[in-house]
Write a protein that holds these residues in place. Structure first.
Motif, mmCIF file in Angstrom:
data_model
loop_
_atom_site.group_PDB
_atom_site.id
_atom_site.type_symbol
_atom_site.label_atom_id
_atom_site.label_comp_id
_atom_site.label_asym_id
_atom_site.label_seq_id
_atom_site.Cartn_x
_atom_site.Cartn_y
_atom_site.Cartn_z
ATOM 1 N N SER A 59 -13.419 0.541 3.715
ATOM 2 C CA SER A 59 -13.122 1.469 2.624
ATOM 3 C C SER A 59 -12.500 0.725 1.442
ATOM 4 O O SER A 59 -11.931 -0.357 1.584
ATOM 5 N N ILE A 64 0.022 4.346 1.005
ATOM 6 C CA ILE A 64 -0.288 5.415 1.944
ATOM 7 C C ILE A 64 0.962 5.745 2.749
ATOM 8 O O ILE A 64 1.787 4.877 3.052
ATOM 9 N N GLU A 68 -9.874 1.685 -0.053
ATOM 10 C CA GLU A 68 -8.443 1.666 0.246
ATOM 11 C C GLU A 68 -8.075 0.466 1.111
ATOM 12 O O GLU A 68 -7.105 -0.251 0.826
ATOM 13 N N THR A 75 0.819 -1.199 0.000
ATOM 14 C CA THR A 75 0.000 0.000 0.000
ATOM 15 C C THR A 75 0.858 1.256 0.000
ATOM 16 O O THR A 75 1.915 1.310 0.628
ATOM 17 N N TYR A 127 -5.890 -2.932 -0.058
ATOM 18 C CA TYR A 127 -4.697 -3.311 0.703
ATOM 19 C C TYR A 127 -4.846 -4.735 1.245
ATOM 20 O O TYR A 127 -3.917 -5.553 1.160
ATOM 21 N N ARG A 180 -5.223 6.613 9.785
ATOM 22 C CA ARG A 180 -6.139 5.473 9.629
ATOM 23 C C ARG A 180 -6.273 4.709 10.951
ATOM 24 O O ARG A 180 -7.362 4.249 11.309
#
Length: 244
Positions: free
Chosen positions: A157, A4, A159, A2, A163, A12
């Protein structure tokens, strides 16, 4: 992996912890004793585990900052199981207090890291601090769903689902090649085996299935050679500690 940033990952984690805390706020002592879909575990077992894993992540980072490695759970898996059983029957308020303190410990140490410290080695999966933080994100989100308090997989989510699917690709058996067809999203492939299976459904349902949870938005459809088939049996979690 991921993409991020570390700062976004902390955000998060804080949001996931806030979601857990909010859902636990109205629980009664009787609610704690309600069984979950995890075999042999009540909500109290899940809550005890959430606190225990929070402290374990904090412990990994605290020792990493000293330049030391230490096993994930104090006393190993046996001690982990014993601690969960001992704490599962606590009152709702005792669980809330324990979880709150554990959240504060874990999030404070992660929030205080500089960029270089995220790459410090830890014992968890022979990885680095970021690996431990990602595992913590998985644990908080998935186990909140296990509590069955209105934050199921359907709330995950995009996201997080993407992931999680990437992380859980190791669960695909070696003889299978999966083609995932999430509705309204591009297809994804997992595995490199010769037996091709396609799975169609909502992204959240695909992520739920891969994580061993029950899809909540509809039925996943699996096909092989244009015929409907059963969903493949997956391998164990690729983790030193699994979401049970």
């Amino acid at each position: 992996m991921t993409d991020i940033s570390n700062a976004q990952l902390v955000d998060r984690l804080k949001a996931a912890a806030d979601n857990v805390s909010a859902k636990l706020g109205g629980l009664s002592d009787a609610d704690v004793l309600v069984p979950t879909d995890l075999p042999g575990w009540t909500r109290g077992h899940v809550m005890a585990h959430i606190a225990h894993v929070s402290n374990a992540v904090a412990r990994q980072v605290e020792y990493a900052l000293r330049g030391e490695l230490i096993e994930f759970y104090d006393g190993g898996q046996g001690a982990r199981t014993q601690a969960i059983e001992m704490n599962a029957g606590h009152t709702a308020q005792e669980h809330r207090d324990y979880i709150s303190a554990a959240f504060t410990r874990a999030l404070s140490v992660l929030d205080g890291l500089d960029d270089a410290q995220w790459d410090l080695p830890i014992s968890y999966r022979d990885g680095v601090v970021r690996d431990g933080a990602l595992a913590y994100w998985r644990e908080l989100v998935i186990h909140l769903a296990d509590l069955q308090l209105g934050r199921g997989p359907e709330t995950w989510s995009k996201e997080f689902c993407l992931y999680l699917i990437e992380f859980l690709s190791a669960r695909v058996p070696g003889d299978i090649h999966l083609k995932l067809l999430p509705l309204a999203l591009p297809p994804m492939t997992m595995g490199s085996g010769e037996s091709a299976v396609s799975i169609q459904g909502m992204l959240t349902d695909i992520a739920a299935w891969l994580s061993g949870r029950t899809p909540t938005m509809g039925s996943l459809r699996a096909e092989a050679a244009a015929d409907s088939v059963e969903l493949p049996v997956l391998l164990p979690w690729p983790s030193a500690f699994a979401a049970k």
